[in-house]
Scaffold this motif. Sequence first.
Motif, PDB file in Angstrom:
ATOM      1  N   ILE A 362      -4.505   0.462   1.414  1.00  6.62           N
ATOM      2  CA  ILE A 362      -4.697   0.765   0.025  1.00  6.62           C
ATOM      3  C   ILE A 362      -4.041   2.254  -0.442  1.00  6.62           C
ATOM      4  O   ILE A 362      -3.401   2.200  -1.460  1.00  6.62           O
ATOM      5  CB  ILE A 362      -6.088   0.965  -0.578  1.00  6.62           C
ATOM      6  CG1 ILE A 362      -6.135   0.537  -2.090  1.00  6.62           C
ATOM      7  CG2 ILE A 362      -6.905   1.816   0.191  1.00  6.62           C
ATOM      8  CD1 ILE A 362      -5.524  -0.424  -2.696  1.00  6.62           C
ATOM      9  N   HIS A 363      -4.049   3.127   0.266  1.00 10.73           N
ATOM     10  CA  HIS A 363      -3.779   4.355  -0.062  1.00 10.73           C
ATOM     11  C   HIS A 363      -2.789   5.213   1.063  1.00 10.73           C
ATOM     12  O   HIS A 363      -2.548   6.409   0.981  1.00 10.73           O
ATOM     13  CB  HIS A 363      -4.577   5.556  -0.567  1.00 10.73           C
ATOM     14  CG  HIS A 363      -5.527   6.089   0.380  1.00 10.73           C
ATOM     15  ND1 HIS A 363      -5.697   7.288   0.405  1.00 10.73           N
ATOM     16  CD2 HIS A 363      -6.371   5.602   1.377  1.00 10.73           C
ATOM     17  CE1 HIS A 363      -6.609   7.957   1.275  1.00 10.73           C
ATOM     18  NE2 HIS A 363      -6.939   6.425   1.785  1.00 10.73           N
ATOM     19  N   ALA A 365       1.141   4.346   1.874  1.00 11.67           N
ATOM     20  CA  ALA A 365       1.951   3.356   1.892  1.00 11.67           C
ATOM     21  C   ALA A 365       3.225   3.383   2.972  1.00 11.67           C
ATOM     22  O   ALA A 365       3.964   2.740   3.085  1.00 11.67           O
ATOM     23  CB  ALA A 365       2.762   3.804   0.595  1.00 11.67           C
ATOM     24  N   HIS A 664      -2.334   0.605  -4.566  1.00 10.69           N
ATOM     25  CA  HIS A 664      -1.054   0.741  -3.669  1.00 10.69           C
ATOM     26  C   HIS A 664       0.167   1.004  -4.162  1.00 10.69           C
ATOM     27  O   HIS A 664       0.938   1.653  -3.619  1.00 10.69           O
ATOM     28  CB  HIS A 664      -1.405  -0.504  -2.546  1.00 10.69           C
ATOM     29  CG  HIS A 664      -0.541  -0.088  -1.548  1.00 10.69           C
ATOM     30  ND1 HIS A 664      -0.544   0.144  -0.226  1.00 10.69           N
ATOM     31  CD2 HIS A 664       0.901  -0.918  -1.447  1.00 10.69           C
ATOM     32  CE1 HIS A 664       0.568   0.321   0.470  1.00 10.69           C
ATOM     33  NE2 HIS A 664       1.482  -0.603  -0.120  1.00 10.69           N
TER      34      HIS A 664
END
Length: 677
Positions: A362-363, A365, A664
């Motif tokens: 989610i965080h 990339a 994201h």
Amino acid sequence: MNDPLLQPFSLKHLTFRNRLMSTAHEPAYTEDGLPKDRYRLYHAEKAKGGIGLTMIGGSSVVAPDSPQAFGNILLYKDDVVGWLRELADDVHEHGAAVMIQITHLGRRTSWSKADWLPVLAPSGVREQAHRAFPKAMEDWDIRRVVAAYADAAERVKAGGLDGIEIECYGHLIDQFWSPATNLREDDYGGVLDNRMRFGFEVLRAIRDRVGSDFVVGARLVCDEDWDKGLSRDAGTLIAQRLASSGLIDFVNVIRGHIDTDAALSEVIPAMGSRSAPHLDLAGDIRTATRVPTFHAARIQDVATARHAIESGKLDMVGMTRAHMADPHIARKIIEGREAEIRPCVGMAYCIDSIYGGQALCIHNAATGREATMPHVVTRSTGPRRKVVIIGAGPGGLEAARVAGARGHEVVLFEAADKAGGQVLVTAGLKRRREILGIVDWRLAQCERHGVELRFNTYAEAADVLAETPDVVVVATGGIPNTGFLSAGEDLVTTSWDILTGSARLGSQILLYDDNGAHPGMTAGEFMARAGASLEIVTPERIVAPDVGGTSYPAYFRAFAEHDVTLTLNLRLDSVRRDGNRLVATFIDDYGRRTVEKSADQIVVEHGTVPLDELYFALKPLSRNLGEVDHAALLSDRPQDVATNPEGAFTLWRIGDAVASRNIHAAVYDALRLVKDI
């Protein structure tokens, strides 16, 4: 160094440099069913980061009648060997060991994929999650599948990997073990000795093929936590028999069953669950079997992992999702930078996104994009730039972090008194407050890189221009979208109003969710737990189609506990007042009719509309007129658009300031644009 996590561990001829491992999981990065460059780079990054052991190929399949469920490696292909060799060589070069998990999925897949062969199982018991009605295996099926396991193991050894792990939870081998799925009356059913027969035939065939020196282990369920399935006593006995057979070298302990989404969410606990819920069971299995024991289940922080080793419960501790968030955990521990580890916040976006095509953190990339996105942002070799960022949500903070790490002078404006943006809204639900780790980590990184944060500042064009920036990033996010209503926009409450406490809750509430992701469900759970009588209405044919399989069960449990009504296939058109009540008019596209529902309060979740006034005010003054060169973006080249040579700065907007998306998307926007400044 005396840190328990950093002590080496020997397993047969192997010595792992530390006790940290990433357990087998399938990120769906295969190409043609093979672990090619993307797969290799993903695991090599963990090796660079100092991990002791990385396991590839969650559920790598051994036969064509075990088709991919989510991008699995196809070990029945001979050309897999070369790709395994490249991956193994790369991981070994960086000092880590690498193994692979092998399996036959049994009933846990679909017959309508790949070669359209019947799905196999010990008995014709359907799995709810994958929905196939399996064929009960015949004697010739058993012989063929046993040989396929041995063939696959031989290919793995030829590929230079350090060992294999046989998957025995929810898949074919333990489908034979479990009384819930094995209803046979022949030599492979009935008493436990018979139910274990198939698994032992597989193990002996593998050993005959790879020899006694090659490392072979089992990831096995030791308690199905199910009245129909294996009890803890039976699971412990199975583990003991496997260990005493001499056919396996380690056990990797699992608790639970995975044939439904609700059950899977207990096996792989997500946000709001307690830490390491199955660790004590793993410790008991280690004591009972006296063989090296591995385990992973929501061990997402270093302190818990350290406890797992120091207490003697485990020999190797799996921090799988944690290494998706930060593949350099071991290196940061070694270098005394433990506080800089990017935290896993338990959102389960990684697992849930697999079925969408690929696992993504989610965080972070860069995970799964190692060929183009950096896990470690390096300093620019060019001139120092002035970068101005507006908005301190996840996208803005990521832009600030990356620009700061590049060595640029960074100023970030935020209208609120603290950072977080929509993450703060989400954290209004107590169960999801771990998500604040996304913000906290970035704030610490911004401080480390000298980013100037100006809160309580509603930046206008003049404020930005006064900084004489070289680059401006507009990360102002969006505001709740209620403009889709034909009438009554002023009468509805938004999910933001509910979660931030800016609106009082009615006693009877109607929540209209036309987003289908976490925001509506988060607001719904909040209202249900607050005691409201709640009906959730959606125009979709299912509730929350964009919430993944390990995440929606927590919402649905709350809805069940509080008698929430769920209504499908109704599209909200308008709202009007009727006395002290509100009346919502819905359109039923299937019945070609209108439906009216009344409530004390009508809450709407329909995504956001961009807060883009500042962007459009700055656009004509910018060098690129806000344009992003998509060809350069997608081929990992720096942006070099100059459609307005008189412009003083480059301008980009990211995240929800562009369109309503998710965390994201905002973080990825920021990383891939700002990394090349």
